[in-house]
Design a protein around this motif. Structure first.
Motif, mmCIF file in Angstrom:
data_model
loop_
_atom_site.group_PDB
_atom_site.id
_atom_site.type_symbol
_atom_site.label_atom_id
_atom_site.label_comp_id
_atom_site.label_asym_id
_atom_site.label_seq_id
_atom_site.Cartn_x
_atom_site.Cartn_y
_atom_site.Cartn_z
ATOM 1 N N LEU A 47 43.234 31.934 -60.901
ATOM 2 C CA LEU A 47 44.237 32.704 -60.888
ATOM 3 C C LEU A 47 44.367 33.918 -59.883
ATOM 4 O O LEU A 47 45.395 34.638 -59.735
ATOM 5 C CB LEU A 47 44.801 33.068 -62.403
ATOM 6 C CG LEU A 47 45.250 31.974 -63.186
ATOM 7 C CD1 LEU A 47 45.107 32.680 -64.721
ATOM 8 C CD2 LEU A 47 46.068 31.196 -63.005
ATOM 9 N N LYS A 48 43.329 34.168 -59.406
ATOM 10 C CA LYS A 48 42.928 35.430 -58.816
ATOM 11 C C LYS A 48 43.317 36.775 -59.297
ATOM 12 O O LYS A 48 43.822 37.652 -58.770
ATOM 13 C CB LYS A 48 43.678 35.327 -57.330
ATOM 14 C CG LYS A 48 43.185 34.080 -56.616
ATOM 15 C CD LYS A 48 41.777 34.045 -56.258
ATOM 16 C CE LYS A 48 41.457 32.587 -55.808
ATOM 17 N NZ LYS A 48 39.874 32.630 -55.409
ATOM 18 N N LYS A 49 43.088 36.879 -60.736
ATOM 19 C CA LYS A 49 43.340 38.158 -61.467
ATOM 20 C C LYS A 49 42.395 38.044 -62.695
ATOM 21 O O LYS A 49 41.906 37.274 -63.035
ATOM 22 C CB LYS A 49 44.731 37.925 -61.629
ATOM 23 C CG LYS A 49 45.275 36.942 -62.834
ATOM 24 C CD LYS A 49 46.878 37.274 -63.033
ATOM 25 C CE LYS A 49 47.327 36.275 -64.159
ATOM 26 N NZ LYS A 49 48.754 36.703 -64.631
ATOM 27 N N ASP A 50 42.367 39.308 -63.199
ATOM 28 C CA ASP A 50 41.606 39.562 -64.450
ATOM 29 C C ASP A 50 42.417 38.788 -65.643
ATOM 30 O O ASP A 50 43.708 38.822 -65.806
ATOM 31 C CB ASP A 50 41.664 40.800 -64.974
ATOM 32 C CG ASP A 50 40.512 41.417 -64.042
ATOM 33 O OD1 ASP A 50 39.418 40.954 -63.553
ATOM 34 O OD2 ASP A 50 40.301 42.828 -63.926
ATOM 35 N N MET A 51 41.752 38.233 -66.479
ATOM 36 C CA MET A 51 42.430 37.458 -67.764
ATOM 37 C C MET A 51 41.693 37.970 -69.153
ATOM 38 O O MET A 51 40.335 38.265 -68.900
ATOM 39 C CB MET A 51 42.297 36.090 -67.598
ATOM 40 C CG MET A 51 43.369 35.525 -66.461
ATOM 41 S SD MET A 51 45.159 35.744 -66.734
ATOM 42 C CE MET A 51 45.494 34.813 -68.099
ATOM 43 N N ASN A 52 42.616 37.777 -70.138
ATOM 44 C CA ASN A 52 41.744 38.154 -71.324
ATOM 45 C C ASN A 52 41.370 37.054 -72.267
ATOM 46 O O ASN A 52 42.334 35.818 -72.327
ATOM 47 C CB ASN A 52 42.689 39.069 -72.286
ATOM 48 C CG ASN A 52 42.769 40.507 -71.457
ATOM 49 O OD1 ASN A 52 41.874 40.936 -70.837
ATOM 50 N ND2 ASN A 52 44.087 41.149 -71.655
ATOM 51 N N LEU A 53 40.488 37.043 -73.090
ATOM 52 C CA LEU A 53 40.330 36.171 -74.021
ATOM 53 C C LEU A 53 39.696 36.685 -75.245
ATOM 54 O O LEU A 53 38.667 37.669 -75.204
ATOM 55 C CB LEU A 53 39.520 34.572 -73.663
ATOM 56 C CG LEU A 53 38.253 35.068 -73.098
ATOM 57 C CD1 LEU A 53 36.861 35.290 -74.238
ATOM 58 C CD2 LEU A 53 37.865 33.729 -71.960
ATOM 59 N N ASN A 54 39.917 36.078 -76.673
ATOM 60 C CA ASN A 54 39.070 36.570 -77.759
ATOM 61 C C ASN A 54 38.185 35.567 -78.264
ATOM 62 O O ASN A 54 38.395 34.227 -77.944
ATOM 63 C CB ASN A 54 40.050 36.924 -78.794
ATOM 64 C CG ASN A 54 41.039 38.095 -78.719
ATOM 65 O OD1 ASN A 54 40.689 39.106 -78.097
ATOM 66 N ND2 ASN A 54 42.278 38.127 -79.092
ATOM 67 N N VAL A 55 37.064 35.932 -78.648
ATOM 68 C CA VAL A 55 35.995 35.057 -79.023
ATOM 69 C C VAL A 55 35.535 35.295 -80.644
ATOM 70 O O VAL A 55 35.211 36.515 -80.775
ATOM 71 C CB VAL A 55 34.718 34.918 -78.067
ATOM 72 C CG1 VAL A 55 33.773 34.199 -78.597
ATOM 73 C CG2 VAL A 55 35.109 34.802 -76.676
#
Length: 302
Positions: A47-55
């Protein structure tokens, strides 16, 4: 020693900027005997961008070397917090692990924007007809399928103690996330052994024009993106599938089309459920959380 190495790994992740990728992690618990959750920001090459995820890491995470992983995808207009904060999957997982009903597992909730999890364009952007970039419901374009199957899985397998095989990798989602999980899972049966569509937002007949432009712009795209079409065309003999709706859900009729297709396919295992009185909302999905987790990680009680 394992606990020390795990803590050292988190510290290094916080301090180091990798080549082409920056990562930050915020953890909610330092007690190894309880579960913990982490909020992660990382750079997506697709995506060429920062992304978030929860773990979510299960209790006594340091007690064993490797864990299965469940990926859960959020509903339209929501984000990576949906499953953790609103649907309370981590609390139910704690309960079921403690009672010995499910295996300890890592649970990952990535942000997928309002993308429906498809590869809709080479460049990340949005469908202009769906609203402005700041609107809650604007539809995002980009290589979101690649983001999940390449970037998210690679990041998780690199940074956490995962079993790196399809047999121990599961994917599910609600509403838009249910469409996405079915689309991605059915497209990649070599990556996932269990696929869950929880009130998946499936479409037959007329659609909102901007959404159709995103997911089904051509007949070929429909064959590649539509879970109903994929259920008919893919080899699924090694996959377990779970689909459910509340019986008051407007999407249930489209879901019955999927059910008809899957009942005629050779699938490792398949379940279809209609929950009495259930609507297309958090209340219904929360009420079914134990059933969902038992599907993904249930331990035989015999």
């Amino acid at each position: 020693m394992k606990l020390f190495k795990a803590l050292l790994c988190v510290l290094v992740i916080l301090l180091v900027v990798g080549v082409g990728q920056q990562t930050s992690i915020a953890a909610s618990s330092n007690n190894p005997r309880t579960s913990s959750t982490m909020n992660v920001k990382f750079y997506s090459e697709s995506l060429k961008k920062d992304m978030n995820l929860n773990v979510y890491l299960p209790p006594n995470y340091d007690a064993q070397d490797k864990y299965p992983v469940l990926y859960v995808l959020h509903s339209y207009k929501l984000n990576e917090n949906h499953w953790f904060n609103d649907l309370k999957i981590t609390e139910k997982a704690d309960e079921l692990i403690a009672s010995g009903k499910i295996e300890p597992m890592i649970i990952v909730a990535p942000r997928i924007d309002n993308s429906f999890g498809v590869n809709s364009s080479e460049q990340t952007g949005f469908i202009k007809e769906s609203g402005n970039p700041t609107d809650e419901g604007v539809l995002y374009t980009g290589k979101y399928e690649d983001y999940v199957t390449n970037d998210v899985i690679s990041y998780v397998d690199t940074h956490f103690n995962t079993i790196k095989s399809r047999q121990s990798r599961y994917i599910g989602g609600t509403s838009m996330g249910g469409f996405s999980a079915l689309h991605i899972g059915l497209r990649h049966p070599g990556l996932f052994s269990k696929i869950g569509g929880h009130s998946p937002a499936l479409f037959v007949g007329e659609m909102w024009a901007p959404l159709e432009k995103l997911v089904f712009p051509t007949k070929e795209a429909r064959q590649n993106n539509d879970p109903i079409a994929l259920a008919a065309s893919q080899k699924l003999n090694k996959v377990s599938i779970y689909v459910d709706y509340g019986d008051q859900d407007d999407f249930k009729e489209a879901g019955k089309k999927l059910d008809q297709v899957l009942k005629g396919q050779k699938v490792k295992s398949y379940e279809f459920h209609l929950g009495p009185g259930g609507h297309h909302d958090d209340a219904y999905w929360s009420s079914q959380m134990e059933n969902y987790l038992l599907f993904y990680g249930g331990i035989d009680q015999d």
